[in-house]
Design a protein around this motif. Structure first.
Motif, short mmCIF file in Angstrom:
data_model
loop_
_atom_site.label_atom_id
_atom_site.label_comp_id
_atom_site.label_asym_id
_atom_site.label_seq_id
_atom_site.Cartn_x
_atom_site.Cartn_y
_atom_site.Cartn_z
N CYS A 1 -62.14 22.46 28.11
CA CYS A 1 -63.72 22.44 27.47
C CYS A 1 -64.47 23.51 28.99
CB CYS A 1 -63.99 21.36 27.44
SG CYS A 1 -63.19 20.51 26.12
N GLN B 1 -66.93 26.64 28.05
CA GLN B 1 -68.52 26.43 28.48
C GLN B 1 -68.60 28.18 29.62
OE1 GLN B 1 -70.83 23.98 28.89
NE2 GLN B 1 -69.51 22.20 29.59
N MET C 1 -69.10 17.94 25.81
CA MET C 1 -70.29 18.98 25.97
C MET C 1 -70.66 19.16 24.37
SD MET C 1 -67.32 22.42 25.78
CE MET C 1 -68.83 23.76 25.02
#
Length: 317
Positions: free
Chosen positions: A105, A109, A139
């Motif tokens: 993740c 990002q 997220m």
């Protein structure tokens, strides 16, 4: 159990000391991004460069080339910008020891920031679905919609294991209970299966439903699958073994944490990730919709990929 593992397809993926000197694929659509920790993250783009952005998380036997209708750019026809990322150790992305769902993740990002993409839809196939789901759970401000194909909840109960194909069941139990042995087997088996890659299809055909057997016998499928697998394993099997062990360990998120609209596509005859796991996952997500294909199995994405992309294209950007 040892016999099943020794004759399974997992040895195709030995990592050993092989390294990727240069990512393969179409140089006009293959890109490498340097992460903050200097690792290289490789990804492939398909479709319309200025289209609706969609991140695709490949299967554990796949890589950034896993675009199932690549002879026709369906994404371009639908106005989609399809971005497929090699996870670390697969294809052209640098291997990362101790890689996790959370680090994925963080990498995602960083890539979205680099591409200046505020929000994207995300799709995950099979094991790739866990990575997609983790991104949606942790997220949500960057994910507008989650789509899972032949993916579902983790194996938790004896009934979950009993519903899976025998070779897959034993393989997952080995990773769960003896992770170091799992990696050792992957390295040993690779040497034998490299001599005859066709053994992979023979093993995959064991204990699978007629719908999946029909797909496996298709020369077009074999050609694509072999190409994806060859690139996926160019660095070997350590990343593969790490992923299997990670999937069999407690996940860093719960499905009920997913607060974005979710669509699931699943074959009722799937013996690798049984429908019961997908139903259980869908029941835990507040806003979910499950599409069940009664006459298809685990490899339904090879037939339904255009339909899935059409569903994504219909949703507002």
């Amino acid at each position: 159990m040892a016999s099943l593992v020794l004759t399974g397809p997992w040895g195709m993926l030995s990592q050993n000391s092989r390294r990727c000197a240069k990512a393969k694929g179409d140089s006009t659509t293959t890109h490498c991004f340097t992460l903050p920790d200097t690792r290289k993250l490789c990804y492939q783009e398909y479709g319309a460069p200025n289209g609706k952005p969609v991140i695709y998380c490949h299967s554990i036997l796949g890589c950034r080339l896993e675009n199932f209708y690549d002879q026709v750019d369906v994404a371009a026809q639908l106005g989609l910008r399809l971005i497929i990322i090699d996870r670390p150790g697969f294809g052209g992305s640098d291997y990362a020891k101790g890689y996790s769902f959370i680090r994925w993740c963080e990498d995602l990002q960083a890539l979205l920031d680099h591409l200046q993409l505020r929000q994207v839809e995300i799709v995950g196939y099979a094991t790739g679905g866990v990575y997609a789901a983790c991104a949606a759970a942790t997220m949500p401000e960057r994910i507008s919609h989650l789509s899972l194909v032949s993916s579902g909840d983790m194996l938790r109960y004896d009934s979950d294991y009993q519903a899976t194909a025998k070779f897959y069941r034993m393989h997952m139990k080995l990773a769960r209970d003896y992770p170091k042995l799992h990696r050792l087997f992957a390295g040993i088996l690779d040497k034998g299966l490299q001599k005859d890659p066709n053994k992979l299809f023979k093993v995959l055909a064991r204990d699978l439903p007629p719908s999946d057997l029909k797909v496996l016998q298709d020369p077009c499928f074999r050609s694509k699958f072999s190409r994806y697998l060859k690139e996926a394993k160019i660095q070997g099997s350590n990343a593969f073994s790490n992923e299997v062990c990670q999937v069999m360990s407690p996940w860093p998120f719960k499905p009920e944490q997913i607060d974005v609209p979710t669509t699931l596509y699943h074959g009722a005859q799937d013996r690798l990730i049984p429908l019961a796991l997908t139903k259980r996952f869908a029941e835990q997500v507040a806003d979910s919709q499950l599409h069940v294909y009664e006459n298809q199995g685990h490899y339904l994405i090879y037939q339904q990929w255009p339909e899935i992309l059409q569903d994504i294209a219909k949703r507002k950007r």
